[in-house]
Design a protein around this motif. Structure first.
Motif, PDB file in Angstrom:
ATOM      1  N   ALA A  22       0.776  -1.195   0.072  1.00 52.21           N
ATOM      2  CA  ALA A  22       0.118  -0.005  -0.073  1.00 52.21           C
ATOM      3  C   ALA A  22       0.850   1.288   0.148  1.00 52.21           C
ATOM      4  O   ALA A  22       0.413   2.360  -0.539  1.00 52.21           O
ATOM      5  CB  ALA A  22      -0.970   0.160   1.371  1.00 52.21           C
ATOM      6  N   ARG A  23       1.955   1.253   0.689  1.00 50.07           N
ATOM      7  CA  ARG A  23       2.831   2.306   0.982  1.00 50.07           C
ATOM      8  C   ARG A  23       3.437   2.427  -0.762  1.00 50.07           C
ATOM      9  O   ARG A  23       3.657   3.818  -1.001  1.00 50.07           O
ATOM     10  CB  ARG A  23       4.212   2.076   1.773  1.00 50.07           C
ATOM     11  N   LEU A  24       3.959   1.556  -1.262  1.00 48.38           N
ATOM     12  CA  LEU A  24       4.351   1.624  -2.820  1.00 48.38           C
ATOM     13  C   LEU A  24       3.151   2.320  -3.461  1.00 48.38           C
ATOM     14  O   LEU A  24       3.636   3.176  -4.631  1.00 48.38           O
ATOM     15  CB  LEU A  24       4.827   0.356  -3.278  1.00 48.38           C
ATOM     16  N   GLN A  25       2.058   1.926  -3.433  1.00 45.70           N
ATOM     17  CA  GLN A  25       1.130   2.461  -4.243  1.00 45.70           C
ATOM     18  C   GLN A  25       0.802   4.044  -4.148  1.00 45.70           C
ATOM     19  O   GLN A  25       0.792   4.806  -5.125  1.00 45.70           O
ATOM     20  CB  GLN A  25      -0.405   1.842  -3.797  1.00 45.70           C
ATOM     21  N   LYS A  26       0.835   4.247  -2.761  1.00 46.03           N
ATOM     22  CA  LYS A  26       0.694   5.964  -2.534  1.00 46.03           C
ATOM     23  C   LYS A  26       1.664   6.646  -2.879  1.00 46.03           C
ATOM     24  O   LYS A  26       1.677   7.975  -3.586  1.00 46.03           O
ATOM     25  CB  LYS A  26       0.439   5.973  -1.211  1.00 46.03           C
ATOM     26  N   VAL A  27       3.123   5.974  -2.527  1.00 43.17           N
ATOM     27  CA  VAL A  27       4.193   7.144  -3.089  1.00 43.17           C
ATOM     28  C   VAL A  27       4.221   7.060  -4.540  1.00 43.17           C
ATOM     29  O   VAL A  27       4.746   8.120  -4.992  1.00 43.17           O
ATOM     30  CB  VAL A  27       5.526   6.552  -2.346  1.00 43.17           C
ATOM     31  N   TYR A  28       4.141   6.038  -5.366  1.00 42.74           N
ATOM     32  CA  TYR A  28       4.537   5.898  -6.792  1.00 42.74           C
ATOM     33  C   TYR A  28       3.483   5.886  -7.560  1.00 42.74           C
ATOM     34  O   TYR A  28       3.415   5.613  -8.720  1.00 42.74           O
ATOM     35  CB  TYR A  28       5.653   4.416  -6.787  1.00 42.74           C
ATOM     36  N   ASN A  29       2.226   6.191  -6.898  1.00 43.23           N
ATOM     37  CA  ASN A  29       1.093   6.032  -7.727  1.00 43.23           C
ATOM     38  C   ASN A  29       0.727   4.802  -8.658  1.00 43.23           C
ATOM     39  O   ASN A  29       0.308   4.833  -9.878  1.00 43.23           O
ATOM     40  CB  ASN A  29       1.073   7.241  -8.611  1.00 43.23           C
ATOM     41  N   LEU A  30       0.992   3.723  -7.961  1.00 48.06           N
ATOM     42  CA  LEU A  30       0.536   2.513  -8.669  1.00 48.06           C
ATOM     43  C   LEU A  30      -0.669   2.059  -8.420  1.00 48.06           C
ATOM     44  O   LEU A  30      -1.315   2.328  -7.319  1.00 48.06           O
ATOM     45  CB  LEU A  30       1.626   1.486  -7.872  1.00 48.06           C
ATOM     46  N   THR A  31      -1.355   1.305  -9.297  1.00 45.55           N
ATOM     47  CA  THR A  31      -2.597   0.785  -9.254  1.00 45.55           C
ATOM     48  C   THR A  31      -2.776  -0.612  -8.787  1.00 45.55           C
ATOM     49  O   THR A  31      -1.712  -1.614  -9.159  1.00 45.55           O
ATOM     50  CB  THR A  31      -3.338   0.956 -10.537  1.00 45.55           C
ATOM     51  N   ALA A  32      -3.646  -1.171  -8.171  1.00 46.24           N
ATOM     52  CA  ALA A  32      -3.908  -2.455  -7.739  1.00 46.24           C
ATOM     53  C   ALA A  32      -3.848  -3.136  -9.199  1.00 46.24           C
ATOM     54  O   ALA A  32      -3.415  -4.454  -8.930  1.00 46.24           O
ATOM     55  CB  ALA A  32      -5.239  -2.378  -6.938  1.00 46.24           C
ATOM     56  N   SER A  33      -4.572  -2.788 -10.203  1.00 45.15           N
ATOM     57  CA  SER A  33      -4.802  -3.459 -11.167  1.00 45.15           C
ATOM     58  C   SER A  33      -3.539  -3.902 -12.035  1.00 45.15           C
ATOM     59  O   SER A  33      -3.250  -5.024 -12.358  1.00 45.15           O
ATOM     60  CB  SER A  33      -5.728  -2.735 -12.442  1.00 45.15           C
ATOM     61  N   ASP A  34      -2.551  -2.852 -12.097  1.00 52.11           N
ATOM     62  CA  ASP A  34      -1.224  -3.101 -12.723  1.00 52.11           C
ATOM     63  C   ASP A  34      -0.330  -3.954 -11.719  1.00 52.11           C
ATOM     64  O   ASP A  34      -0.022  -4.715 -12.366  1.00 52.11           O
ATOM     65  CB  ASP A  34      -0.359  -1.885 -12.972  1.00 52.11           C
ATOM     66  N   LEU A  35      -0.532  -3.873 -10.483  1.00 54.83           N
ATOM     67  CA  LEU A  35       0.137  -4.500  -9.666  1.00 54.83           C
ATOM     68  C   LEU A  35      -0.150  -5.916  -9.798  1.00 54.83           C
ATOM     69  O   LEU A  35       0.555  -6.935  -9.841  1.00 54.83           O
ATOM     70  CB  LEU A  35       0.013  -4.238  -8.229  1.00 54.83           C
ATOM     71  N   ALA A  36      -1.405  -6.449  -9.887  1.00 57.95           N
ATOM     72  CA  ALA A  36      -2.023  -7.637 -10.031  1.00 57.95           C
ATOM     73  C   ALA A  36      -1.693  -8.367 -11.155  1.00 57.95           C
ATOM     74  O   ALA A  36      -1.490  -9.349 -11.423  1.00 57.95           O
ATOM     75  CB  ALA A  36      -3.573  -7.641  -9.810  1.00 57.95           C
ATOM     76  N   ASP A  37      -1.315  -7.566 -12.362  1.00 60.86           N
ATOM     77  CA  ASP A  37      -0.857  -7.968 -13.551  1.00 60.86           C
ATOM     78  C   ASP A  37       0.582  -8.165 -13.731  1.00 60.86           C
ATOM     79  O   ASP A  37       1.301  -8.527 -14.545  1.00 60.86           O
ATOM     80  CB  ASP A  37      -1.451  -6.932 -14.711  1.00 60.86           C
TER      81      ASP A  37
END
Length: 509
Positions: free
Chosen positions: A135-150
């Protein structure tokens, strides 16, 4: 059931906050694979014995049926003997006893328990720690759950992908810690993935569970209309009861902090503004100390006032391996944050790493001490031992100063006048060192060192030097920090006739 009983113990130490500790845990899993393989082989041997025994009995029973007269069969004295011996001894010796005793199971359990006692084993808090890191990576680097799941991270595709179960678990863990916005994103992704695979057994049931959590998330976020809409779709009595009794929590999101926008932008490798008119150079310096005449320092200026320089190529791969060999002899502990008295340390999510300390008695550490003294121009007298730190999943250290200013630890002679940070590894993605007040970001470069002063010449603190270690996206970040104290630098860094403390007043908290 056996594995659950064995592995329900808490871990001896923490794993997720250090990639090195996770590597130790990988050795544990390798041992478990081998132990399980031996256990299965031993069980297979026992099963083969059971199978042969049963086949033998079936053959004798077939012989009795062939005679068509059980009286005739059992009337034979040898048949009667074998029959009674079988029921009296053989079943107990070959089947009942081994099943009850189950020595392979006992050996497996003892082996695994010994492993856990020596190495530790993760518990549910480890999973939650990793989820916080994601979750920290998502917020700091603007990553989406969809991309991470892929398996897509910052535009790069990795082999590892997540299924709906993984996304669901992340969403549930985030709900439990109150990160409802990020939880919603992962639960939505789980819903998308499970709808693509509804042919699986019990798919509809799991889909209902995901919707139920989404109801709770939307309620906690204050989206009551949407929550009721989802509630009508699933009509979950448990959720209805929760909604009636729950009081929404007021949680301060990480990006609510005033420094977060600048911090996040720099962590992504984007400057806040265009560079100022100061001209920065890279140059060779062989005049600073006779030690560098034949091998001049490779200096990269990254900021002039306050002065921040990176010195490249200071440590070879072999020398770094020697530092690791020394640090591996020491116990790693979770990095803490100094308390109000300057000494008590507490573990907080603002700092996610593990560390150990090395003195300067070994050949490699004597070398590190010497070059640090030569480069800084300061004396190592009173310097703290080198802190060797390794960052784990989403490992970071939010903006902070290295100086104490007040409540110095009792063994300090003056405050931390300088910081020498050695980069002991490259990092695939993330892990920058950033100075939010100075518009500076530095990617880790293995073998280099960055040096700055935390105090003005007047020995007042320089609040411009607040800095941070950005979350590691992919890779293992390893650093070595040396802090030198002002109490021994009277003639090495004397005060200026005019105080320069006013330069950082605007930044002082």
């Amino acid at each position: 059931m056996l594995l659950h009983l064995i592995f329900s113990k808490s871990a001896n130490g923490e794993f997720y906050s250090s990639v090195d500790s996770l590597q130790d845990l990988a050795k544990v899993e390798e041992y478990l694979i081998n132990a399980t393989h031996l256990y299965l082989e031993a069980q297979q041997e026992k099963l083969d014995i059971y199978r042969r025994f049963v086949e033998q009995i079936k053959q004798e029973q077939e012989q009795a049926r062939f005679l068509n007269n059980l009286d005739d069969y059992l009337g034979h004295p040898l048949h009667s003997f074998r029959f009674l011996k079988r029921l009296t001894y053989d079943w107990d010796w070959l089947v009942f006893g081994p099943i009850v005793d189950n020595k392979p199971k006992e050996e497996f359990e003892n082996s695994v328990n010994g492993l856990i006692e020596n190495w530790g084993y993760p518990n549910s808090s480890e999973v939650q720690g990793v989820v916080k890191g994601v979750a920290r990576l998502q917020k700091v680097y603007n990553l989406t759950a969809s991309d991470l799941a892929d398996g897509i991270i910052n535009g790069l595709l990795y082999e590892t992908q997540l299924d709906w179960r993984d996304c669901y678990e992340i969403g549930v863990q985030l709900f439990e810690i109150g990160d409802y916005l990020t939880s919603e994103e992962w639960l939505e992704e789980a819903l998308v993935l499970i709808e693509e695979n509804l042919e699986q057994e019990h798919g509809a049931v799991y889909k209902s569970d995901i919707r139920e959590y989404l109801e709770l998330v939307n309620f906690e976020l204050g989206y009551t209309k949407r929550s009721k809409s989802l509630l009508n779709e699933s009509s979950a009595q448990l959720t209805l009861k929760f909604l009636e009794n729950s009081k929404r929590k007021e949680i301060l999101a990480q990006d609510d902090f005033p420094w977060f926008a600048n911090y996040s932008r720099l962590c992504q490798g984007n400057r806040l503004l265009e560079k100022n008119d100061n001209i920065l150079n890279c140059y060779l310096d062989g005049e600073r100390q006779a030690f560098f005449i034949l091998a001049p320092l490779k200096v990269e200026q990254v900021h002039l006032d306050p002065e921040i320089n990176v010195y490249h190529g200071l440590l070879s791969t072999q020398q770094i391996s020697s530092i690791f060999a020394e640090s591996n002899k020491k116990e790693r502990i979770r990095s803490g944050v100094a308390g109000e008295n300057g000494e008590d340390r507490t573990v907080k999510d603002i700092r996610v790493s593990q560390q150990t300390w090395l003195n300067y008695s070994t050949p490699i550490m004597k070398y590190v001490s010497r070059i640090n003294e030569y480069i800084s121009g300061l004396t190592m007298q009173g310097a703290e031992e080198m802190q060797v730190a390794n960052y784990g999943v989403g490992g970071q250290y939010e903006p902070h100063p290295d100086y104490f200013e007040f409540n110095l630890p009792s063994d300090f002679e003056g405050d931390r006048i300088s910081t020498s940070m050695f980069y002991l590894s490259d990092v695939q993605q993330g892990g920058y060192t950033v100075f939010p007040n100075l518009n500076v970001f530095l990617p880790p470069v293995k073998g280099s060192m960055v040096l700055w002063h935390n105090l003005h010449y007047s020995l007042d603190v320089d609040a411009r030097t607040w800095h941070a270690g950005c979350p590691v996206i992919v890779g293992s970040k390893k650093i070595g920090n040396i802090w030198m104290h002002s109490g021994f630098q009277t003639f090495r860094r004397p005060c200026h006739p005019i105080s320069d403390s006013h330069k950082s007043l605007a930044y002082h908290n």
